[in-house]
Design a protein around this motif. Structure first.
Motif, short mmCIF file in Angstrom:
data_model
loop_
_atom_site.label_atom_id
_atom_site.label_comp_id
_atom_site.label_asym_id
_atom_site.label_seq_id
_atom_site.Cartn_x
_atom_site.Cartn_y
_atom_site.Cartn_z
N HIS A 63 64.62 -9.30 81.52
CA HIS A 63 64.29 -9.17 80.12
C HIS A 63 64.35 -7.74 79.51
O HIS A 63 63.65 -7.02 80.08
CB HIS A 63 63.11 -10.11 79.90
CG HIS A 63 63.19 -11.62 80.28
ND1 HIS A 63 62.75 -11.85 81.69
CD2 HIS A 63 63.48 -12.65 79.54
CE1 HIS A 63 62.91 -13.15 81.75
NE2 HIS A 63 63.25 -13.69 80.63
N LEU A 64 64.93 -7.65 78.40
CA LEU A 64 64.77 -6.62 77.55
C LEU A 64 63.34 -6.52 76.96
O LEU A 64 62.86 -7.16 76.59
CB LEU A 64 65.83 -6.57 76.27
CG LEU A 64 67.23 -6.49 76.81
CD1 LEU A 64 68.19 -6.24 75.53
CD2 LEU A 64 67.58 -5.09 77.80
N MET A 65 63.02 -5.21 76.65
CA MET A 65 61.40 -5.05 76.38
C MET A 65 61.54 -3.79 75.21
O MET A 65 61.14 -2.72 75.39
CB MET A 65 60.64 -4.21 77.40
CG MET A 65 60.69 -5.20 78.58
SD MET A 65 59.53 -4.71 79.98
CE MET A 65 60.07 -5.69 81.16
N PRO A 66 61.94 -4.58 74.03
CA PRO A 66 62.13 -3.28 72.89
C PRO A 66 60.69 -2.82 72.29
O PRO A 66 60.97 -1.91 71.63
CB PRO A 66 62.60 -4.21 71.86
CG PRO A 66 62.57 -5.78 72.27
CD PRO A 66 62.58 -5.57 73.70
N THR A 93 69.24 -14.78 75.41
CA THR A 93 70.64 -14.43 75.48
C THR A 93 70.39 -12.67 75.18
O THR A 93 69.64 -11.98 74.80
CB THR A 93 71.11 -14.75 73.97
OG1 THR A 93 72.65 -14.40 74.03
CG2 THR A 93 70.49 -14.54 72.50
N VAL A 94 71.34 -12.22 75.57
CA VAL A 94 71.93 -10.79 75.58
C VAL A 94 72.81 -10.22 74.24
O VAL A 94 72.97 -8.98 74.22
CB VAL A 94 72.55 -10.30 76.82
CG1 VAL A 94 71.73 -10.58 77.97
CG2 VAL A 94 74.05 -10.86 76.87
N VAL A 95 72.82 -11.20 73.37
CA VAL A 95 73.73 -11.14 72.18
C VAL A 95 73.04 -9.98 71.33
O VAL A 95 71.87 -10.51 71.10
CB VAL A 95 73.83 -12.42 71.54
CG1 VAL A 95 74.60 -12.33 70.17
CG2 VAL A 95 74.97 -13.03 72.35
N PRO A 96 73.73 -8.95 70.83
CA PRO A 96 72.79 -8.05 70.04
C PRO A 96 72.44 -9.02 68.62
O PRO A 96 72.80 -9.85 68.04
CB PRO A 96 74.20 -7.03 69.39
CG PRO A 96 75.08 -7.07 70.77
CD PRO A 96 75.03 -8.83 71.38
N HIS A 97 71.51 -8.14 67.94
CA HIS A 97 70.94 -8.53 66.83
C HIS A 97 69.95 -9.90 66.86
O HIS A 97 69.88 -10.67 66.09
CB HIS A 97 71.83 -8.84 65.64
CG HIS A 97 73.07 -7.43 65.80
ND1 HIS A 97 72.49 -6.38 65.27
CD2 HIS A 97 74.22 -7.65 65.81
CE1 HIS A 97 73.72 -5.76 65.36
NE2 HIS A 97 74.53 -6.15 65.75
N VAL A 98 69.80 -10.27 68.15
CA VAL A 98 69.02 -11.60 68.31
C VAL A 98 67.45 -10.82 68.99
O VAL A 98 67.61 -10.51 69.79
CB VAL A 98 69.48 -12.51 69.33
CG1 VAL A 98 68.35 -13.66 69.48
CG2 VAL A 98 71.05 -12.99 68.56
N ALA A 99 66.41 -11.29 68.57
CA ALA A 99 65.25 -10.77 68.71
C ALA A 99 64.93 -11.20 70.22
O ALA A 99 65.25 -12.15 70.78
CB ALA A 99 64.20 -11.54 67.98
N LYS A 100 64.27 -10.27 71.04
CA LYS A 100 64.15 -10.40 72.35
C LYS A 100 62.45 -10.30 72.45
O LYS A 100 61.94 -9.62 72.45
CB LYS A 100 64.73 -9.31 73.09
CG LYS A 100 66.12 -8.83 72.91
CD LYS A 100 66.80 -9.81 73.62
CE LYS A 100 68.30 -9.52 73.44
NZ LYS A 100 69.08 -9.26 71.98
#
Length: 415
Positions: free
Chosen positions: A51-54, A185-192
């Motif tokens: 998981h990305l951790m922005p 999802t890894v799609v851009p512009h979708v909140a992680k």
């Protein structure tokens, strides 16, 4: 005390030099500098997380598990010593021929000498003292937390945050596997945002899905775990819970499970919560020692039978590897060890599985890295060996939900 510290430092330096030498032999200077860059420059270690951790690492804190010895532990240690010495006396005449030193041979030679010395001292009190804090020792290297990880986490706040993030990452992945959370999802512009879900909420939802409590007993002295209101967890708790869940989906509570290389026995622990109490673990005698301690301490009300003790059907049995198989099983499982064993030994296991079980469940890596620093031999790819041995039909294969680089496969034995 100073001399002991100096020896420890010298040992760490020698281990680092050994690893550097192995990397240079494998890929020369380019691979060495790439690894240095990844470790010291790219500190986010993105390759290790699902998981990305922005917003940075998720909130959480580690808890150090402590275990105080009890009087009754001496009786446990005496049982373990008796079983070990029986297995030790028989191993040489039962050991399989080895063409090369595998990863677990190297572990025994490099990290388990202290524990072996204590076992041969015939002093149960010393064994109790050692096993009560074994995650602050060498012997758990490759099995659970160990002295190196303990020291790093104790002195480095960044590594503690990273460890919290790693355990939370696995917890979230399990929630996604169960459908508690949508698969992110890894799609851009979708909140992680999955990684930032409340951990105790996730534990509660996972328990509702599984129908059992998932917090493990706190008997792993010296181990850092993610501390929550609902309990304390580490990566291996989640991996083992997942394995037990998969077993439960294919085997009834009347069924029999055999596990090759069971670690500390955590999958057996969770399987017992699902009602699966006919569970046998086959492993090296030195591993049987740590498994026995953990399971007897964690499951004081369950039947845990050691080698040389009267065998029972509905029990958690801990046996040396050469006993496999001693009966028919509904399923044989292995997680994170067969690729690290000698090829001829794995093929021998596979041949025996065909004669003793209907299913074989494997969760293993396929990275083919050297078995250990300096080894000329590499980790095995289990499906290749299964194809060579023959007699198995693969039911499914997909990436393991809870660990990058690992594959889950289920095989049915051809009748």
């Amino acid at each position: 005390m100073i001399f002991r510290w100096e020896f420890a430092m010298m040992g760490n330096i020698m281990l680092v030099l050994k690893r550097i030498s192995a990397v240079v032999r494998e890929g020369g200077a380019p691979l060495f500098f790439k690894k240095v860059f990844m470790r010291f420059i790219v500190r986010s270690d993105k390759n290790f997380f699902f998981h990305l951790m922005p917003k940075g690492h998720p909130v959480g804190a580690l808890k150090l598990i402590t275990l105080s010895p009890e009087k009754k532990d001496v009786i446990i240690a005496e049982r373990i010593m008796t079983a070990f010495h029986k297995a030790f006396a028989e191993e040489q005449s039962n050991a399989r021929e080895r063409k090369y030193v595998d990863a677990w041979d190297d572990n025994r030679n490099e990290y388990q000498d202290e524990l072996i010395k204590i076992l041969h001292s015939h002093n149960p009190e010393s064994l109790v003292d050692y096993l009560s804090s074994m995650h602050r020792r060498k012997s758990t290297y490759g099995v659970s937390g160990n002295i190196t990880e303990y020291r790093r986490l104790q002195r480095n706040s960044y590594l503690r945050k990273k460890e919290v993030a790693g355990i939370k990452d696995v917890l979230v992945s399990f929630a996604e596997a169960l459908g508690v959370l949508p698969y992110e999802t890894v799609v851009p512009h979708v909140a992680k945002k999955n990684i930032y879900e409340n951990s105790d909420f996730l534990v509660g939802e996972i328990e509702n899905k599984l129908g059992i409590k998932i917090a493990p007993p706190e008997v792993e002295g010296g181990l850092f775990k993610l501390g929550l209101k609902s309990g304390s967890f580490d990566h291996r708790d989640m991996w083992s819970l997942y394995l037990a869940w998969r077993i439960k989906n294919f085997v009834s509570t009347e069924g029999s499970i055999g596990e090759i290389g069971g670690g500390l026995g955590k999958a057996a622990l969770y399987s017992s919560r699902f009602g699966l109490r006919d569970y046998s673990i086959f492993d090296l005698p030195i591993m049987n020692v740590m498994t026995a301690w953990h399971l007897i301490k964690a499951l004081p009300n369950e039947k845990v039978v050691l080698y040389g003790e009267p065998q029972e059907e509905k029990a958690l049995r801990i046996l040396p590897y050469w006993i496999f198989p001693d009966k028919k099983f509904d399923m044989i499982v292995n997680q994170d060890s067969l690729p690290e064993i000698g090829e001829e030994i794995v093929k021998d296991y596979l041949g025996k599985i065909k004669n003793c079980s209907r299913y074989f469940l494997s969760i293993n890596h396929e990275h083919q890295a050297p078995l250990f620093p300096g080894s000329k031999h590499r980790n095995l790819v289990i499906p290749r060996l299964i194809h060579e041995v023959g007699g198995f039909t693969r039911t499914y294969r997909f990436p393991f939900w809870l660990r990058k680089g690992y594959v889950e496969e289920l095989y049915e034995v051809e009748q």
